[in-house]
Design a protein around this motif. Structure first.
Motif, PDB file in Angstrom:
ATOM      1  N   LYS A 520       0.853  -1.345  -0.027  1.00 18.72           N
ATOM      2  CA  LYS A 520       0.079  -0.015   0.020  1.00 18.72           C
ATOM      3  C   LYS A 520       0.761   1.289  -0.090  1.00 18.72           C
ATOM      4  N   ARG A 521       1.989   1.341   0.564  1.00 19.77           N
ATOM      5  CA  ARG A 521       2.864   2.604   0.549  1.00 19.77           C
ATOM      6  C   ARG A 521       3.258   2.821  -0.679  1.00 19.77           C
ATOM      7  N   VAL A 526       1.694   6.617  -5.520  1.00 16.16           N
ATOM      8  CA  VAL A 526       1.249   6.832  -6.827  1.00 16.16           C
ATOM      9  C   VAL A 526       0.196   7.535  -6.964  1.00 16.16           C
ATOM     10  N   LEU A 527      -0.737   7.381  -6.139  1.00 11.73           N
ATOM     11  CA  LEU A 527      -2.014   7.914  -6.041  1.00 11.73           C
ATOM     12  C   LEU A 527      -1.906   9.656  -5.751  1.00 11.73           C
ATOM     13  N   LYS A 553      -8.486  -0.464 -11.348  1.00 12.16           N
ATOM     14  CA  LYS A 553      -7.324  -1.482 -11.175  1.00 12.16           C
ATOM     15  C   LYS A 553      -6.952  -1.463  -9.808  1.00 12.16           C
ATOM     16  N   VAL A 554      -7.106  -0.298  -9.041  1.00 12.72           N
ATOM     17  CA  VAL A 554      -6.680  -0.533  -7.530  1.00 12.72           C
ATOM     18  C   VAL A 554      -7.690  -1.133  -6.822  1.00 12.72           C
ATOM     19  N   PHE A 565      -9.016   0.977   2.429  1.00  9.28           N
ATOM     20  CA  PHE A 565      -9.206   2.334   3.094  1.00  9.28           C
ATOM     21  C   PHE A 565      -8.240   3.012   4.144  1.00  9.28           C
ATOM     22  N   SER A 566      -7.076   2.224   4.385  1.00  9.67           N
ATOM     23  CA  SER A 566      -6.036   2.539   5.084  1.00  9.67           C
ATOM     24  C   SER A 566      -5.066   3.286   4.220  1.00  9.67           C
ATOM     25  N   VAL A 567      -5.194   3.188   2.820  1.00  2.89           N
ATOM     26  CA  VAL A 567      -4.472   4.003   1.705  1.00  2.89           C
ATOM     27  C   VAL A 567      -4.856   5.269   2.118  1.00  2.89           C
TER      28      VAL A 567
END
Length: 964
Positions: A520-521, A526-527, A553-554, A565-567
């Motif tokens: 996720k990091r 990227v997001l 895609k995510v 949702f922790s992203v």
């Protein structure tokens, strides 16, 4: 009036035992219907082989027996026809089939080869122009055929006039069709395609050839260079049509006794007339003076070489490849090579050497692209080099795709090395990455990144090269040790892009690579970078499709929603979707993924808050113009979420969630219905936990659940939904010993019955409501049996209230539903007179316990019964008219069966009433004889049981009348 006084006393336990199916001990060695059947099939091969006369093979399979084959007794009619056929033909056919099967697989193009037709639309959409186009053609005017007429209605009147002028030209004269828009040009080409078919069908073969030659000449014109790829697509459509017409014409000449040639025919089986016609076509084409039309027209009929010799195609392909060397313009030449590859793959995919030679020829002339002639042409047309280079992509991509198809790795490596040796090879590099297998590219990712870095920035844009590499890495995995370095190298280039459209086109591709291989990091980084690039000047508004693709895609790769949702940047990313319909589509996408992948119920506050926000977004999009299908879809997604929320044994928290959801989703009726069901389920779970013995706290909680339902139901618009929910919620209240609340639900249901309309809308169509009301009332009666009377109300106050409502309800004149309901009330009243009821609600005393068979209680039931039977008999009398006799017969038999099931027929009056009803049912010849016979058989069968001997006398008093 005698019905209830003489209701049959029922012993429900013994009746149930009598009705049970007889149990038979099962030996598991025997046949069992669910056990797989082993079928042994014997196949006798009748083809004689060397050293054996016949061979028999048996195969066993664990599959169900085919019911169709059992009917045929093992004889398949198609096999019989085949066996009866001429043995010589049969043998030849089988030999051909075997040869075809034994061919090397690489000689045929499989379904894994992407056909030209799938690329056609993309090229036409991508390579467009606003500049004016022209068509230059030489045609002969024939006084016999008159003016050629334009077939397309889409061409403007001015253009139509020009077309007619063009068709009037004399031999050898030439005229240009100027200032055509792109659409006019495409329409004219389509007209030429139609003209070709018309000329061919009217046996004007020379005219058809001339049209094809003139069209081919258009491919030498590069005056509007950015439109050239689309022009190539349009013109080659005409060439394909011509090639197909010629081939089919010659093939039709080979028919012998109306039997056409097989697909893999040999030249020896072609008759002389067909061969001569075929040669004639090749000679005509060879006499075309100009190189480009001569090349294209011959390539179009390349397949016809099959009629002349086995080696015809393999000899022609190298010659045609060499012919292309004479085309000076590198763009025209590369598309000619692409067409030759296209035709070659269709007719002889096994001849890869010619395709390879074609490509290597192109590499030798590659430096022409950067020569002075091309540069001068681009200056005149004001076209930049990067744009010009992209015009080559479709042709080179196709050539490389044909070469790379099922090619050995050695050949691909050799081609890659040759491309490396060429200076400024970005264009080729991009095509290699587009055409070669993704696994080949992914395994050499670092090599490709090195080659991309060395490319000249002024030519083909580097970000397009990284995009092509990213597309490959989305399909195949690179070596594990290189993955992070690959992402860093690519993102260094992507993040420097100033143009938001270029940036998002690349980022969209590399997001998939990031989600596929990293945690996720990296995804969060990227997001965050995408948000940073797309927020200034609201650039995101022009990139919704790409942003939607990124979200898709995510959630495809991160379907653990607590992780998603922790992203940190995921929800801020969603905020970029500010156009409502796009935002709703994205929310639907997320909810579909949640419902699909969330296996266990959740109470994670992060997930709940995020999804509540997403569901609220979907709900708030509903307005007066929203279609019913859309509402249903949104409600289904929200309901899917509600069902997945569980706080375990914290029932109060669960109820609070439902209360909050009710306030948030009040505009979607199916969601409110789901909430009512969920709260009822919560009350029943509480009862289960307490094993029916509520404490003060749980009793108060259950009453809160009941209150939630009672408050929510009136807000629903569908009347039958309300009725059924009142009944269901009343049953839940009763099960939880909330007697006064249960009464309130049942009273509400009774008071709602008069509001039921005559017609209701079901799936957009108006239907009568009688059948639905009848079904509801029957369910209601079943519940009323166990509802205890209120101490402050009269005896059977709910039953009386319901009967009054039924009496006052306006029924259809031609309907007997009211009487059918009254007959069902007799079933209820009969059950109420029993000492012990057929069923009870645990820890709730029903009237059998409260009244204990008190005579006053039974007298009240008897009064009700008298009233009901009087109403039924009155109605039967009104059906004595000729047009209603059939209905009278049906109702009389229905009441007869009720008395048979619930009455004590030892009483003479009741016995006589039943006989009268039986006779009435068949009095006028409308009785269902089959049903009457079965009923009589049932009575005779019952008469043999203990205490039922009086049924034998009854059977003797029930005559059967024929219809006549």
């Amino acid at each position: 009036s005698c019905f209830l006084r003489h209701a049959r006393s029922r012993n429900y336990v013994s009746e149930s035992d009598v009705c049970k199916l007889e149990s038979v001990p099962l030996d598991f060695g025997d046949y069992h219907p669910l056990k797989p059947i082993t079928v042994t099939e014997s196949k006798t091969k009748k083809m004689s082989r060397k050293g054996s006369t016949s061979s028999t093979s048996s195969s066993s399979s664990s599959s169900m027996m085919d019911p169709l084959s059992s009917v045929l007794d093992g004889t398949d009619p198609l096999s019989l026809f085949a066996a009866a056929a001429d043995p010589v033909i049969t043998t030849a056919t089988m030999d051909n089939t075997r040869k075809k099967r034994d061919k090397d697989d690489s000689s045929a193009v499989g379904s894994d080869f992407e056909p030209w037709s799938s690329k056609r639309g993309e090229i036409l959409a991508r390579y467009t122009t606003t500049e004016k186009l022209s068509i230059v053609m030489k045609l002969k005017y024939s006084p016999l055929t008159g003016k050629a007429t334009a077939t397309g209605s889409a061409v403007s009147e001015k253009v139509r006039t020009r077309l007619e002028e063009l068709d009037d030209l004399e031999e050898g004269s030439q005229k240009e069709l100027l200032n055509l828009t792109q659409q006019d040009y495409m329409n004219r080409i389509e007209e030429l395609n139609q003209s070709l078919k018309d000329a061919w069908s009217s046996d004007q073969k020379v005219k058809a050839l001339k049209i094809v030659i003139q069209c081919s000449k258009l491919l030498s014109d590069t005056t509007v260079i950015q439109f050239y790829p689309s022009k190539f697509v349009l013109i080659t459509d005409i060439l394909d049509t011509f090639g197909k017409l010629v081939y089919e014409r010659i093939l039709s000449m080979c028919m012998d006794n109306r039997v056409s040639l097989s697909d893999n025919f040999s030249p020896e089986s072609v008759n002389d007339t067909a061969k001569e016609t075929c040669l004639n076509w090749f000679f005509k084409i060879a006499s075309i003076r100009e190189l480009i039309p001569r090349f294209y027209v011959e390539a179009a009929i390349l397949k016809c070489n099959k009629f002349l010799s086995k080696t015809g195609i393999s000899e022609c392909l190298p010659r045609l490849t060499s012919m292309i060397r004479g085309i000076g313009d590198p763009l025209v030449a590369v598309y000619a090579r692409a067409y030759l590859c296209r035709v070659g793959m269709e007719v002889a995919p096994q001849l890869k050497e010619s395709l390879n030679k074609n490509f290597f020829d192109f590499l030798l002339t590659f430096k022409q692209i950067h020569g002075d002639t091309v540069q001068n042409q681009l200056i005149v047309q004001c076209v930049e080099i990067p744009l010009y280079l992209t015009l080559y992509s479709p042709a080179i991509d196709w050539i490389l795709q044909c070469i790379a198809y099922r090619a050995p790795e050695v050949l691909l490596t050799e081609m890659m090395e040759r491309c490396k040796k060429l200076g400024n090879n970005a264009l080729l590099l991009n095509s290699v990455m587009s055409a070669f297998r993704a696994e080949f590219i992914a395994a050499r990712s670092m090599d490709f990144i090195g080659m991309i870095k060395e490319c000249d920035e002024s030519g083909f844009p580097k970000h397009l090269l990284f995009r092509s590499l990213g597309l490959n890495l989305a399909l195949a995995d690179p070596p594990e040790n290189d993955r992070l370095q690959i992402l860093n190298e690519a993102w260094k280039v992507i993040t420097k892009l100033k143009n938001p459209q270029d940036y998002i086109n690349c980022a969209e591709v590399w997001v998939e690579y990031t989600c596929r291989h990293f945690k996720k990091r990296e995804v969060n980084t990227v997001l965050a970078d995408i948000i940073k690039h797309m927020t200034p000047d609201r650039a995101f508004e022009d990139a919704y499709p790409q942003l939607q693709s990124i979200i898709q895609k995510v959630i495809t790769y991160i379907y653990d929603f607590s992780l998603l949702f922790s992203v940190e940047k995921f929800l801020p990313f969603l905020d970029m979707f500010q156009k409502e319909n796009v935002r709703v589509e994205v929310c639907k996408c997320i909810m579909e993924s949640f419902i699909k992948h969330q296996q266990e119920s959740t109470k994670d506050p992060v997930i709940l808050n995020a999804l509540l926000h997403i569901c609220k977004t979907m709900h708030d999009s509903v307005n007066a113009l929203t279609l019913e299908d859309e509402k249903r879809m949104l409600a289904a997604l929200i309901n899917g979420f509600i069902k997945m929320v569980s706080f375990g044994r914290d029932f109060e928290q669960q109820l609070s969630f439902y209360v909050e959801a009710r306030s948030m989703f009040c505009n979607l009726e199916p969601v409110l219905v789901q909430l009512i069901h969920s709260v009822n389920q919560l009350a029943m779970e509480t009862r289960k936990v307490m094993k029916g013995n509520h404490s003060r706290k749980t009793a108060a909680f259950v009453r809160a659940c009941v209150a939630f339902c009672f408050i929510t139901i009136p807000s629903l618009s569908s009347i039958f939904t309300r009725l059924n929910l009142y009944l269901h919620s009343g049953q839940v209240a009763l099960a939880n010993q909330c007697l006064s609340q249960a009464d309130a639900f049942f009273k509400a249901a009774v008071s709602l019955v008069p509001e039921v309309p005559k017609m209701i809308s079901i799936d957009g169509k108006m239907r009568p409501s009688d059948a639905f009301l009848l079904e509801f009332l029957c369910n209601f009666f079943s519940t009323l049996l166990v509802v205890p009377d209120h101490p402050e109300q009269g005896v059977l106050f709910l039953v009386r209230g319901l009967l009054n409502v039924i009496q006052d309800y306006t029924w259809e004149d031609n309907s007997d539903d009211k009487v059918r309901i009254y007959t069902n009330v007799l079933h209820l009243l009969s059950a109420m007179t029993q000492e012990t009821y057929i069923y009870h609600v645990d820890k709730v005393d029903s009237n059998d316990t409260l009244y204990g068979g008190d005579s006053k209680f039974l007298a009240e039931i008897n009064k009700l019964c008298e009233t009901v039977i009087a109403q039924i008999l009155d109605h039967l009398k009104t059906l004595g008219k000729e047009e209603t006799l059939k209905r009278q017969s049906q109702l009389a038999l229905y009441l007869f069966n009720t008395i048979l099931a619930h009455g004590d027929l030892r009483n003479n009056k009741l016995n006589q009433l039943s006989v009268n009803l039986w006779n009435l049912a068949q009095k006028h010849g409308f009785a269902d004889t089959k049903t009457m016979v079965k009923t009589l058989e049932y009575i005779r069968r019952r008469s043999k049981q203990p205490e039922m001997s009086h049924f034998a006398d009854l059977a003797l008093r029930l005559p059967l009348q024929s219809r006549t």
